[in-house]
Design an enzyme around this catalytic site. Structure first.
Site, short mmCIF file in Angstrom:
data_model
loop_
_atom_site.label_atom_id
_atom_site.label_comp_id
_atom_site.label_asym_id
_atom_site.label_seq_id
_atom_site.Cartn_x
_atom_site.Cartn_y
_atom_site.Cartn_z
N GLU A 1 4.58 -6.21 1.50
CA GLU A 1 4.05 -6.65 0.20
C GLU A 1 3.84 -5.48 -0.76
OE1 GLU A 1 1.33 -10.31 1.87
OE2 GLU A 1 0.41 -8.32 1.79
N PRO A 2 4.92 -4.79 -1.14
CA PRO A 2 4.73 -3.67 -2.06
C PRO A 2 4.44 -4.16 -3.47
CG PRO A 2 7.07 -4.05 -1.70
CD PRO A 2 6.33 -5.01 -0.80
N GLY B 1 0.78 -1.23 0.00
CA GLY B 1 0.00 0.00 0.00
C GLY B 1 0.80 1.28 0.00
N CYS C 1 -16.81 4.13 -26.00
CA CYS C 1 -18.14 4.71 -26.08
C CYS C 1 -18.68 4.94 -24.68
CB CYS C 1 -19.07 3.79 -26.86
SG CYS C 1 -18.46 3.59 -28.52
N GLU C 2 -18.11 5.94 -24.02
CA GLU C 2 -18.40 6.15 -22.61
C GLU C 2 -17.81 7.51 -22.25
OE1 GLU C 2 -19.20 3.38 -20.20
OE2 GLU C 2 -19.07 4.86 -18.60
N TYR D 1 -1.44 -1.75 -11.89
CA TYR D 1 -2.90 -1.72 -12.00
C TYR D 1 -3.39 -1.10 -13.30
CZ TYR D 1 -2.11 -2.87 -7.16
OH TYR D 1 -1.65 -3.47 -6.02
#
Ligand SMILES: *Cc1c(COP(=O)(O)O)cnc(C)c1O
Length: 463
Positions: A320-321, A278, A391-392, A421
């Site tokens: 846990e990076p 985190g 299309c958004e 991510y």
């Protein structure tokens, strides 16, 4: 107890908040080393290069959109974490941030361990030679097949996330004639968001077992009774993109007091604690992340002090990076397609990718930077919103940024800090073809995850 450093986190209003981007950066051609991978520079011709290769050449060879990962930077960051934590601690890279077989090999060579949270991630890790004992298996709803696979290949740790799972893992391990090393994931009541955290009694979320109301103590009681399990420690993960170490301090204090309770009740001192990941990175020049050695020092001091107070031997610490290792090492390269100035408001710049290769802006209101990378420009800054081709209307890559006013279709722009991510959360929305990941190092570029093709799409669609 509730504290906050300074207000931050996602912005919800669709306007520029006061004080934000009050002025464009002094030099639009400058590349802030905080947000760009280590080997990224501007060449004498004005184009940007990474690992010694210029982006125009990369675009010609690999197409756009594409992710380019600076292998030397990835290895350097992995090594910095490993060195900072030393021999008495373990660094698990969180595979969900971005996992590929090349990445697994780099981690293996740099001495890091690996967190996985699905059968797919486990298979990828094993297929690239990560030793099973250096893998930890996470998740709040692991299937029986996933547990069976993890136990039978001999993963080092399974992180138990619920009362049902304690029994499930124990049964499967017993059936396979094994004793599985496990941690219990607890929720310590710390909600951490970027620059602030709130310490509460309860946490309203799906992960872990609450410390509150003796829930975690009851989970420990049950786990210690089961032959299939060897309970070695307690796990806590408090959030993501965190800059304030004070949230970790509260979490560590609460985990250590559980260890003391366990010793008092059962006469055992659990040998490990895992404080999760985190840790935040710089997405824009406004962010100031901590260095791994500062984080290691802070965490080890907190745990040592709390254990001294409780009269416990200091347990082995794991971290846990994910984002903090891979995030800053990559950028996404796009070609500008259309440019739409909305008078008095902003200019919409459409690129050839979008929410299918970076969902974080739409999903979390994440902030990113952007730069013109195929040339320099002396033109005035213009306020832009970089959008995709989906299309958004929420298909936004960079909500607010400045690019030179002479920006034109065909220019290449790059969004830095997209290593974490982005590819791992990429989708086929609108039947987009997911972009490749290209590793660049010492003048060589190599595809590590290839671009999807229309044949790939049709192969899944069996008619
Ligand atoms: C997501 C996650 C991580 C990694 O988080 P980062 O923000 O990428 O460092 C580590 N541990 C657990 C349990 C996670 O769920």
């Amino acid at each position: 107890m509730s504290r906050s450093a300074h207000p931050a986190g996602p912005r919800h209003a669709d306007v520029l908040p006061e004080g934000h981007y009050a002025a464009p950066p002094a030099d639009l051609n400058a590349l802030d080393p905080k947000v760009w991978a280590q080997t990224v520079t501007r060449t004498a011709e004005g184009t940007v290069s990474v690992g010694g290769i210029d982006v125009k050449r990369l675009a010609e060879e690999f197409g756009t959109p594409a992710y380019f990962i600076d292998e030397a930077d990835f290895r350097a960051r992995a090594r910095a974490w490993r060195t900072a934590f030393g021999a008495d601690a373990d660094v698990y890279y969180a595979g969900k941030a971005f996992l590929s077989r090349a990445v697994v090999r780099w981690l293996n060579e740099e001495g890091l361990n690996l967190d996985v949270c699905s059968g797919g991630e486990l298979t990828t890790a094993l297929s690239a030679g990560m030793p099973a004992e250096r893998i930890a298996f996470h998740g709040n709803n692991k299937s029986a097949e996933e547990i069976e696979k993890a136990v039978s290949v001999g993963v080092g740790h399974i992180v138990l996330d619920s009362f049902q799972e304690i029994v499930r893992v124990a049964h499967i391990a017993e059936r396979l004639g094994k004793r599985q090393r496990v941690l219990i994931r607890v929720t310590v009541g710390v909600e951490a968001h970027t620059h602030e955290f709130i310490a509460t009694a309860h946490e309203d979320q799906k992960f872990g077992i609450a410390l509150a109301d003796g829930q975690a103590a009851e989970a420990v009681r049950r786990a210690l009774k089961l032959d299939g399990l060897e309970l070695v420690g307690i796990h806590s993960h408090i959030g993501s993109q965190i800059f304030d170490m004070a949230g970790f301090e509260v979490a560590a204090r609460r985990v250590v007091s559980l260890l003391a309770e366990i010793r008092d009740e059962h006469g055992v001192e659990l040998p490990e604690i895992d404080l999760g990941g985190g840790l935040g990175i710089a997405y824009t020049s406004d962010d100031d992340p901590r260095e791994p050695h500062e984080i290691a020092k802070a965490l080890s001091e907190i745990v040592t002090r709390e254990c001294e107070v409780a009269g416990l031997r200091t347990p082995r610490i794991s971290v846990e990076p994910g984002r903090a290792i891979v995030g800053p090492t990559a950028f996404t390269l796009y070609e500008v397609g259309t440019i739409k100035p909305l008078d008095g408001l902003r200019t919409y710049v459409s690129v050839d990718g979008g929410m299918s290769d970076n969902i974080r802006t739409a999903l979390y209101d994440a902030e990113y930077s952007v730069a013109l990378v195929s040339r320099t420009s002396d033109a005035e800054p213009m306020l832009v919103r970089v959008v995709g081709k989906h299309c958004e209307s929420g298909d936004i890559v960079v909500r607010d940024a400045f690019l030179p006013a002479d920006l034109a279709p065909g220019d290449l722009i790059a969004v830095p800090a997209t290593g974490a991510y982005c590819r791992s959360m990429a989708s086929n929305y609108n039947h987009a073809l997911r972009p490749p990941v290209v590793a660049v190092r010492d003048g060589e570029a190599r595809v590590i995850v290839r671009r999807e093709t229309e044949e790939d799409l049709l192969r899944l669609d069996v008619g």
